[in-house]
Scaffold this active site. Structure first.
Site, PDB file in Angstrom:
ATOM      1  N   HIS A  36     -31.294 -28.829  12.869  1.00 17.45           N
ATOM      2  CA  HIS A  36     -31.703 -28.124  11.634  1.00 17.45           C
ATOM      3  C   HIS A  36     -30.581 -28.383  10.506  1.00 17.45           C
ATOM      4  CE1 HIS A  36     -34.186 -25.669  14.448  1.00 17.45           C
ATOM      5  NE2 HIS A  36     -35.370 -26.002  13.697  1.00 17.45           N
ATOM      6  N   ARG A 188     -35.522 -24.500  22.044  1.00 22.01           N
ATOM      7  CA  ARG A 188     -35.965 -24.323  23.415  1.00 22.01           C
ATOM      8  C   ARG A 188     -34.769 -24.591  24.460  1.00 22.01           C
ATOM      9  NH1 ARG A 188     -41.920 -25.304  24.502  1.00 22.01           N
ATOM     10  NH2 ARG A 188     -42.817 -25.387  22.372  1.00 22.01           N
TER      11      ARG A 188
END
Ligand code: PAF
Length: 281
Positions: A36, A188
């Site tokens: 990100h 995740r």
């Protein structure tokens, strides 16, 4: 101001920007990592002002336990965003702010892009993604929006969404960021045990070998090789491995000259579903 929760407050804030401001948006679901961060950096470089949204969108989950287990790390997320630029505006709406009447997705015709791979295994997932992305584009009206290539199929579908809904936003895809063993960064990954996380470099290593094989062998042989690799490794369960052309995302059986291909994979490790993809030529 750490983050803005309401559409009204966000609109007020955006209205105070100079008229010709080039506004960039990075939509996220939080649990932020270096992948990100690379999107935020690019957005900051290429725009006068940047909004990062953090919203775990319920309509893109086809499995309630996956939604419930989705990590929430807002304080750390805000820290990471502000370490890149304290001027980034963070939008953290509630579900009722986004879905005022019903928590339901729209139905889009993505011309088949949503029927394969992730679309086949995650019912209605891309209608949910389309719904939230269209809502965010309509509220924020960015000139550019940034998405990671780790979700390459999502990226193609968002390009399509922008086209069919005439949203007027330039979609920018950004390269996959990997951990030191090659595992594609993902929120995740935090759910993997340290041992499995380390071993999960196996997924990318297999993709690299498949890419190499695809250079000289048939599509079928390459797919068979991957299937055997995963059968021989009890820590990882292969859900799918596909080779598709990059425009239609249709899985191929034979290659055609002058066509660009990409390989896609979904794997279960420690009950965590991981995806990855790689350009083949
Ligand atoms: O890639 C994601 O994190 C999500 O699918 C997105 C694009 C933020 C929409 O909820």
């Amino acid at each position: 101001m750490l983050s803005i929760h309401t559409i009204k407050a966000l609109e007020k804030n955006l209205k105070s920007l100079p008229k010709e401001t080039c506004l960039g948006l990075v939509p996220t679901m939080g649990a932020l990592h270096e992948g990100h961060a690379s999107l935020f950096k690019k957005a900051v470089e290429e725009n006068d002002h940047v909004v990062v949204s953090i919203f775990v969108n319920p309509t893109q989950f086809n499995n309630n336990s996956d939604l419930e287990k989705y990590p929430k790390t807002l304080d750390a997320d805000i820290k990471l965003i502000h370490s890149i630029s304290p001027n980034i505006l963070i939008f953290t709406p509630t579900t009722s702010e986004i879905y005022s009447s019903a928590v339901e997705s729209n139905n889009y015709d993505f011309n088949g892009l949503d029927k394969v791979m992730e679309g086949e295994f995650r019912d209605n997932h891309f209608n949910g993604v389309g719904t939230i992305v269209e809502a965010l584009f309509t509220i924020i009206k960015p000139r550019k929006a940034y998405f990671g290539e780790k979700d390459f199929q999502q990226l193609c579908i968002i390009q399509k969404l922008t086209e069919i809904q005439k949203l007027g936003v330039k979609i920018i895809g950004c390269p996959i960021v990997r951990e030191s063993n090659g595992l594609a960064m993902s929120s995740r990954n935090e759910r993997l045990s340290p041992e499995v996380r380390q071993q999960a470099g196996f997924i990318y290593q297999s993709m690299l070998t498949a890419k190499h094989k695809f250079g000289t062998e048939s599509v079928l042989k390459t797919k068979e090789w991957i299937t055997t690799e995963f059968k021989n490794n009890p820590n990882f369960e292969l859900e799918y491995f596909e080779i598709t052309d990059i425009d239609t995302l249709t899985p191929i059986k034979e290659r055609i000259k002058e066509t660009k291909y990409r390989a896609f994979i979904a794997v279960f490790a420690d009950d965590v579903r991981l995806i990855d993809n790689i350009a083949l030529n």
